[in-house]
Design a protein around this motif. Sequence first.
Motif, PDB file in Angstrom:
ATOM      1  N   ARG A 115       0.835  -1.184   0.000  1.00 15.74           N
ATOM      2  CA  ARG A 115       0.000   0.000   0.000  1.00 15.74           C
ATOM      3  C   ARG A 115       0.868   1.231   0.000  1.00 15.74           C
ATOM      4  NH1 ARG A 115      -2.497   1.337   5.787  1.00 15.74           N
ATOM      5  NH2 ARG A 115      -2.181   3.373   4.968  1.00 15.74           N
ATOM      6  N   ARG A 163      -3.274  -2.933  -3.621  1.00 17.91           N
ATOM      7  CA  ARG A 163      -3.334  -3.558  -4.950  1.00 17.91           C
ATOM      8  C   ARG A 163      -3.260  -5.075  -4.793  1.00 17.91           C
ATOM      9  NH1 ARG A 163      -2.407  -1.585 -10.111  1.00 17.91           N
ATOM     10  NH2 ARG A 163      -1.501  -3.062 -11.570  1.00 17.91           N
ATOM     11  N   THR A 191      -3.416  -8.827  -7.103  1.00 12.31           N
ATOM     12  CA  THR A 191      -3.386  -9.444  -8.417  1.00 12.31           C
ATOM     13  C   THR A 191      -4.076 -10.792  -8.344  1.00 12.31           C
ATOM     14  OG1 THR A 191      -1.211 -10.417  -8.017  1.00 12.31           O
ATOM     15  CG2 THR A 191      -1.273  -8.267  -9.135  1.00 12.31           C
ATOM     16  N   ALA A 239      -5.194  -6.940 -12.201  1.00 14.56           N
ATOM     17  CA  ALA A 239      -4.912  -6.283 -10.919  1.00 14.56           C
ATOM     18  C   ALA A 239      -6.134  -5.486 -10.492  1.00 14.56           C
ATOM     19  CB  ALA A 239      -3.704  -5.360 -11.044  1.00 14.56           C
ATOM     20  N   GLU A 275      -7.189  -2.536  -7.745  1.00 18.97           N
ATOM     21  CA  GLU A 275      -6.619  -1.544  -6.836  1.00 18.97           C
ATOM     22  C   GLU A 275      -7.742  -0.807  -6.132  1.00 18.97           C
ATOM     23  OE1 GLU A 275      -2.895   0.767  -7.774  1.00 18.97           O
ATOM     24  OE2 GLU A 275      -4.384   2.394  -7.834  1.00 18.97           O
ATOM     25  N   TRP A 290     -11.532   2.488 -14.034  1.00 17.80           N
ATOM     26  CA  TRP A 290     -11.687   2.869 -12.631  1.00 17.80           C
ATOM     27  C   TRP A 290     -12.982   3.638 -12.407  1.00 17.80           C
ATOM     28  CZ3 TRP A 290     -11.953   8.093 -11.699  1.00 17.80           C
ATOM     29  CH2 TRP A 290     -11.405   8.947 -12.674  1.00 17.80           C
TER      30      TRP A 290
END
Length: 167
Positions: free
Chosen positions: A6, A35, A37, A94, A96, A158
């Motif tokens: 982070r 984040r 994965t 990924a 986030e 996003w």
Amino acid sequence: MDNHGRGYGPRPEGGAGAPLDDGPLDPLPYEGVWRFTAPAVDASVPQARHAVRDLLSRQGVPASDDLVHGLLLIVSELVTNAVRHAALLSPMLAVEVAVGAEWVRVSVEDNHPYRPTALEADHAQTGGRGLLLVTEIAREAGGVCDVEHTASGGKVIWAALPLKPAR
């Protein structure tokens, strides 16, 4: 899902590559960027949703139930899209989560170069409305969403929603 640490990330209005702005010197305890994965497979959809839900709870993010529900639906839609449409060229994805004092941003990144757009709803079709749904959830919450290219040729999708403490 692997957690890759982070840090303090960009504000939502600047997008994924924006420089950090001059925020408060002492961040709130729940502020940060996390984040994860995961492989681009169906099982990653519920895993990502649960990881985000658990992260928000563990960090004590003051989010209403409606906001958390919207964020989890967005994560489900974005991870599903990456699994369905990008897995061939991007076997990993990924997720986030960035939390600021007044916003929460979730994003999903893959290495597929195609940049999707939110399609108009066709009521005769049973699919193809995921990004339209993400856009509507973000808009109704007073937030924004976007798709950006990454330096590696992939994309990050996003959504940033205003953080309104639960009452």
